[in-house]
Design a protein around this motif. Structure first.
Motif, PDB file in Angstrom:
ATOM      1  N   ALA A   1       0.829  -1.201   0.000  1.00  7.51           N
ATOM      2  CA  ALA A   1       0.000   0.000   0.000  1.00  7.51           C
ATOM      3  C   ALA A   1       0.867   1.257   0.000  1.00  7.51           C
ATOM      4  N   THR A   2       1.908   1.261   0.829  1.00  3.28           N
ATOM      5  CA  THR A   2       2.803   2.420   0.895  1.00  3.28           C
ATOM      6  C   THR A   2       3.507   2.646  -0.434  1.00  3.28           C
ATOM      7  N   GLY A   3       3.863   1.566  -1.109  1.00  3.75           N
ATOM      8  CA  GLY A   3       4.557   1.672  -2.387  1.00  3.75           C
ATOM      9  C   GLY A   3       3.630   1.703  -3.579  1.00  3.75           C
ATOM     10  N   GLY A   4       2.313   1.735  -3.337  1.00  6.05           N
ATOM     11  CA  GLY A   4       1.366   1.673  -4.445  1.00  6.05           C
ATOM     12  C   GLY A   4       0.126   2.507  -4.201  1.00  6.05           C
ATOM     13  N   LEU A   5      -1.016   1.933  -4.554  1.00  8.25           N
ATOM     14  CA  LEU A   5      -2.303   2.623  -4.535  1.00  8.25           C
ATOM     15  C   LEU A   5      -3.284   1.914  -3.618  1.00  8.25           C
ATOM     16  N   LYS A   6      -3.987   2.686  -2.795  1.00  8.37           N
ATOM     17  CA  LYS A   6      -5.126   2.174  -2.038  1.00  8.37           C
ATOM     18  C   LYS A   6      -6.406   2.739  -2.658  1.00  8.37           C
ATOM     19  N   MET A   7      -7.384   1.876  -2.883  1.00  7.32           N
ATOM     20  CA  MET A   7      -8.704   2.324  -3.335  1.00  7.32           C
ATOM     21  C   MET A   7      -9.673   2.063  -2.191  1.00  7.32           C
ATOM     22  N   THR A   8     -10.334   3.113  -1.739  1.00 10.03           N
ATOM     23  CA  THR A   8     -11.154   3.030  -0.538  1.00 10.03           C
ATOM     24  C   THR A   8     -12.617   2.699  -0.808  1.00 10.03           C
ATOM     25  N   GLN A   9     -13.020   2.756  -2.087  1.00  9.62           N
ATOM     26  CA  GLN A   9     -14.413   2.444  -2.421  1.00  9.62           C
ATOM     27  C   GLN A   9     -14.452   1.392  -3.520  1.00  9.62           C
ATOM     28  N   PHE A  10     -13.777   0.296  -3.248  1.00  6.82           N
ATOM     29  CA  PHE A  10     -13.735  -0.826  -4.177  1.00  6.82           C
ATOM     30  C   PHE A  10     -14.739  -1.869  -3.692  1.00  6.82           C
ATOM     31  N   TYR A  11     -15.500  -2.437  -4.635  1.00  7.42           N
ATOM     32  CA  TYR A  11     -16.611  -3.324  -4.275  1.00  7.42           C
ATOM     33  C   TYR A  11     -16.432  -4.742  -4.805  1.00  7.42           C
ATOM     34  N   ASN A  12     -16.935  -5.690  -4.015  1.00 12.04           N
ATOM     35  CA  ASN A  12     -17.045  -7.083  -4.451  1.00 12.04           C
ATOM     36  C   ASN A  12     -18.524  -7.433  -4.611  1.00 12.04           C
ATOM     37  N   ALA A  13     -18.841  -8.708  -4.709  1.00 12.10           N
ATOM     38  CA  ALA A  13     -20.229  -9.132  -4.941  1.00 12.10           C
ATOM     39  C   ALA A  13     -20.882  -9.728  -3.694  1.00 12.10           C
ATOM     40  N   SER A  14     -20.322  -9.468  -2.524  1.00  7.45           N
ATOM     41  CA  SER A  14     -20.890  -9.769  -1.203  1.00  7.45           C
ATOM     42  C   SER A  14     -20.911 -11.238  -0.798  1.00  7.45           C
ATOM     43  N   ARG A  15     -20.434 -12.138  -1.636  1.00  8.29           N
ATOM     44  CA  ARG A  15     -20.398 -13.564  -1.290  1.00  8.29           C
ATOM     45  C   ARG A  15     -19.320 -14.239  -2.127  1.00  8.29           C
ATOM     46  N   CYS A  16     -18.821 -15.364  -1.654  1.00  7.34           N
ATOM     47  CA  CYS A  16     -17.663 -16.007  -2.266  1.00  7.34           C
ATOM     48  C   CYS A  16     -17.860 -16.384  -3.734  1.00  7.34           C
ATOM     49  N   CYS A  17     -18.829 -17.239  -4.037  1.00  5.15           N
ATOM     50  CA  CYS A  17     -18.977 -17.725  -5.419  1.00  5.15           C
ATOM     51  C   CYS A  17     -19.254 -16.599  -6.418  1.00  5.15           C
ATOM     52  N   PRO A  18     -20.231 -15.714  -6.151  1.00  4.71           N
ATOM     53  CA  PRO A  18     -20.473 -14.636  -7.114  1.00  4.71           C
ATOM     54  C   PRO A  18     -19.261 -13.750  -7.343  1.00  4.71           C
ATOM     55  N   THR A  19     -18.545 -13.437  -6.268  1.00  3.64           N
ATOM     56  CA  THR A  19     -17.352 -12.601  -6.429  1.00  3.64           C
ATOM     57  C   THR A  19     -16.326 -13.279  -7.312  1.00  3.64           C
ATOM     58  N   ARG A  20     -16.074 -14.563  -7.086  1.00  3.63           N
ATOM     59  CA  ARG A  20     -15.064 -15.272  -7.869  1.00  3.63           C
ATOM     60  C   ARG A  20     -15.456 -15.355  -9.338  1.00  3.63           C
ATOM     61  N   ALA A  21     -16.735 -15.570  -9.603  1.00  3.29           N
ATOM     62  CA  ALA A  21     -17.200 -15.609 -10.987  1.00  3.29           C
ATOM     63  C   ALA A  21     -17.021 -14.256 -11.658  1.00  3.29           C
ATOM     64  N   SER A  22     -17.362 -13.212 -10.946  1.00  3.39           N
ATOM     65  CA  SER A  22     -17.292 -11.861 -11.502  1.00  3.39           C
ATOM     66  C   SER A  22     -15.858 -11.409 -11.701  1.00  3.39           C
ATOM     67  N   LEU A  23     -15.010 -11.679 -10.708  1.00  2.39           N
ATOM     68  CA  LEU A  23     -13.596 -11.308 -10.798  1.00  2.39           C
ATOM     69  C   LEU A  23     -12.934 -11.944 -12.012  1.00  2.39           C
ATOM     70  N   LEU A  24     -13.187 -13.233 -12.221  1.00  2.00           N
ATOM     71  CA  LEU A  24     -12.502 -13.968 -13.280  1.00  2.00           C
ATOM     72  C   LEU A  24     -13.029 -13.662 -14.678  1.00  2.00           C
ATOM     73  N   THR A  25     -14.268 -13.175 -14.783  1.00  2.00           N
ATOM     74  CA  THR A  25     -14.873 -13.021 -16.112  1.00  2.00           C
ATOM     75  C   THR A  25     -15.088 -11.575 -16.552  1.00  2.00           C
ATOM     76  N   GLY A  26     -15.042 -10.614 -15.623  1.00  2.00           N
ATOM     77  CA  GLY A  26     -15.335  -9.239 -15.993  1.00  2.00           C
ATOM     78  C   GLY A  26     -16.802  -8.994 -16.232  1.00  2.00           C
ATOM     79  N   LEU A  27     -17.650  -9.950 -15.827  1.00  2.00           N
ATOM     80  CA  LEU A  27     -19.098  -9.829 -15.941  1.00  2.00           C
ATOM     81  C   LEU A  27     -19.714  -9.785 -14.552  1.00  2.00           C
ATOM     82  N   TYR A  28     -20.958  -9.334 -14.475  1.00  2.00           N
ATOM     83  CA  TYR A  28     -21.685  -9.508 -13.221  1.00  2.00           C
ATOM     84  C   TYR A  28     -21.951 -10.996 -13.030  1.00  2.00           C
ATOM     85  N   PRO A  29     -22.013 -11.459 -11.779  1.00  2.00           N
ATOM     86  CA  PRO A  29     -22.058 -12.908 -11.537  1.00  2.00           C
ATOM     87  C   PRO A  29     -23.208 -13.633 -12.221  1.00  2.00           C
ATOM     88  N   HIS A  30     -24.369 -13.002 -12.285  1.00  2.00           N
ATOM     89  CA  HIS A  30     -25.521 -13.653 -12.929  1.00  2.00           C
ATOM     90  C   HIS A  30     -25.265 -13.873 -14.417  1.00  2.00           C
TER      91      HIS A  30
END
Length: 555
Positions: free
Chosen positions: A77-106
């Motif tokens: 963080a000290t050597g880079g960037l902190k983003m304070t309003q970064f969002y996930n999808a509130s649960r494990c499976c949906p977040t992982r699907a969304s992170l890996l695909t660039g789509l909303y989990p549904h």
């Protein structure tokens, strides 16, 4: 502009000046020592590492206010960037699907968990209308590596090596003992895997260390292929069960005896001092499910202190392993050409180990001391309320406590050290970011299937200190809990009440003052945005899913 940086030069960007100064310094050293060496230019394609924590709250690392010792993440963080309003999808499976695909989990087929249903948005596995970061980067010349938790269906045709990863080691399921393989629900089978084969943990196994061991092994092996690499390192820490090594637990015993109210207040003050949240922010009240600390017996206080000591030790050990990863990059000469991004899959988890969903053996283990390796415990509402400081609610909800993650990006020579951004961003952005940094085009088709357009916006310009366009709006839905973030405004509702509340995120990030009655036109406009998104993203009202599941059971 939300990225806080020193005043920029009219001709050169900060990064350009930084690179010129670094080159001048290097040339000075060369001439001073009489050495004839070449200065290696940055490679065209950087290595890309995404590190995902599991069930870790917004304030659980030092650079976001925690008392937990996380020096390696704090250094990023000290050597880079902190983003304070970064969002996930509130649960494990949906977040992982969304992170890996660039789509909303549904859109990717994982709108809920891995429960397999007929509805397109709820197939419980990645569908054929999406492509993973690994698949796209592999076609772009990358070695693609993964270690850690998958949790996107354990059907063998959906294992990571079938979704674009060259190498994989980790847990295919949602949770497990950190010391081995231990089913915790009736008739459950849990699978660790190495590439395309089941793996049986041996003596001395500790999951957090093992994931890193294999990640480092994969990186070293890939180095011989002279390719850039993409590593997705998905730790299970600090998801329950609370399992840690005694040497780490000992550091934290007694630190939590001051109680959850004082801990939340201390984190809150540090977050304000660090600029993570504005000074004007108000701390949300203690959650209604958490009793007053003074009402507990001494034995109850000691048990909670032990739980939190183990939880802190899990985060600490994850940080130590991130330190191991950074050291390996230095040894291989790859540290300067690697971008590292860190985040969590959802907020702290209120979940308890109780009820018929767990085996009798596990229920008995939940009553053991959490520092006992044979135990199987969780830190529940009390711990999660501390983890999610200063926010309301938890994993599963779309309030800030459920969807907010600390986000850190570190990329030497590109991201200005000590940067902080307050612009809203989302896990859908990581696909677009990775591909732009790699110079790889997002495919319109993959293996003969038409691919949905990306929903995310690349963060590359933000990393470079330039103006970032951000999002017109960001959307959320999980188990009937819904939200829309548009600029300074957030519209959110909880299931089953289904009543919209409106908050101004600039003045009320902790969602304490509902403005829906004062701004009905804003509610109506944002509700229209949500309805249009839900229709195109294959969202089904949760009550219909519940009825569908009941019908299947009757059949």
């Amino acid at each position: 502009m939300s990225l806080y940086m020193p005043k920029r030069n009219n001709i050169f960007s900060f990064n350009a000046l930084f690179m010129i100064k670094r080159r001048i310094l290097s040339l000075s050293l060369i001439f001073a020592t009489g050495l004839l060496v070449s200065l290696a230019p940055r490679k065209d394609q950087p290595n890309i590492i995404i590190i995902l924590a599991d069930d870790m709250g917004y304030s659980d690392i030092g650079s976001f206010g925690s008392e937990i010792e996380t020096p390696y993440l704090d250094a990023l963080a000290t050597g880079g960037l902190k983003m304070t309003q970064f969002y996930n999808a509130s649960r494990c499976c949906p977040t992982r699907a969304s992170l890996l695909t660039g789509l909303y989990p549904h859109q990717a087929g994982v709108g809920h968990m891995v429960n397999e249903r007929e509805q397109p948005g709820y197939r419980g596995m990645l569908n054929e209308e999406c492509v993973t970061i690994a698949e796209a980067l592999k076609d772009g010349g990358y070695s693609t590596l993964m270690a850690g938790k998958w949790h996107l269906n354990d059907r063998k045709e959906h294992w990571p090596v079938k979704q674009g990863f060259d190498r994989y080691f980790g847990l295919l399921d949602g949770a497990n003992s950190y010391f081995g393989n231990r089913p915790y629900r009736p008739n459950q089978k849990l699978t660790y895997a190495l590439d395309d084969a089941p793996y049986t943990p041996g003596a001395g196994f500790y999951a957090t260390d093992a994931y890193t061991d294999y990640a480092l092994k994969f990186i070293e092996e890939g180095k011989e292929k002279d390719k850039p690499f993409f590593l997705y390192l998905a730790y299970t820490a600090p998801h329950w069960p609370l399992h840690a090594l005694e040497e780490d637990i000992a550091k934290y015993r007694g630190r939590y005896m001051k109680g959850w109210d004082k801990l939340r207040e201390a984190r809150f003050r540090r977050m304000q001092e660090m600029g993570v949240i504005p000074r004007s922010t108000k701390l949300s009240p203690r959650d209604e499910n958490v009793p007053a600390w003074e009402s507990l017996s001494e034995a109850e206080k000691r048990r909670w202190d032990e739980k939190m000591a183990v939880y802190a030790a899990m985060v600490d050990r994850m940080d130590q392993n991130i330190g191991r990863l950074r050291q390996k990059l230095k040894e291989l000469g790859e540290a300067e050409n690697t971008i590292i991004m860190f985040l969590s899959d959802n907020g702290g988890s209120y979940e308890a180990i109780d009820g018929p969903g767990f085996t009798p053996e596990i229920l008995e283990a939940s009553r053991m001391s959490p520092s006992n390796p044979a135990s199987f415990t969780a830190y529940e509402y009390e711990g999660a309320n501390v983890s999610n400081t200063p926010f309301r609610k938890f994993k599963r909800w779309e309030h800030e406590g459920g969807i907010s993650t600390p986000f850190i990006a570190h990329y030497p020579g590109t991201i200005q050290p000590g940067s902080i951004s307050h612009q809203p961003a989302h896990i859908i952005d990581l696909m677009a970011t990775s591909l732009e940094l790699a110079g790889v085009t997002y495919p319109k088709t993959y293996q003969g299937n038409a691919i949905k357009p990306m929903e995310g916006v690349s963060l590359a310009s933000l990393f470079d200190g330039q103006k970032w366009q951000g999002h017109e709006a960001i959307f959320f839905e999980h188990e009937g809990n819904r939200a829309v973030r548009q600029g300074e405004w957030k519209l959110v509702s909880m299931f089953p009440e289904n009543k919209w509340a409106l908050y101004n995120m600039e003045t009320d990030r902790t969602e304490l003052k509902d403005l829906s009655a004062q701004r009905p036109e804003k509610v109506k406009g944002m509700e229209k945005l949500y309805d249009a998104w839900a229709a195109r993203a294959n969202v089904v009202p949760f009550a219909q899913l519940v009825e569908y599941d009941k019908q299947r059971k009757r059949e």
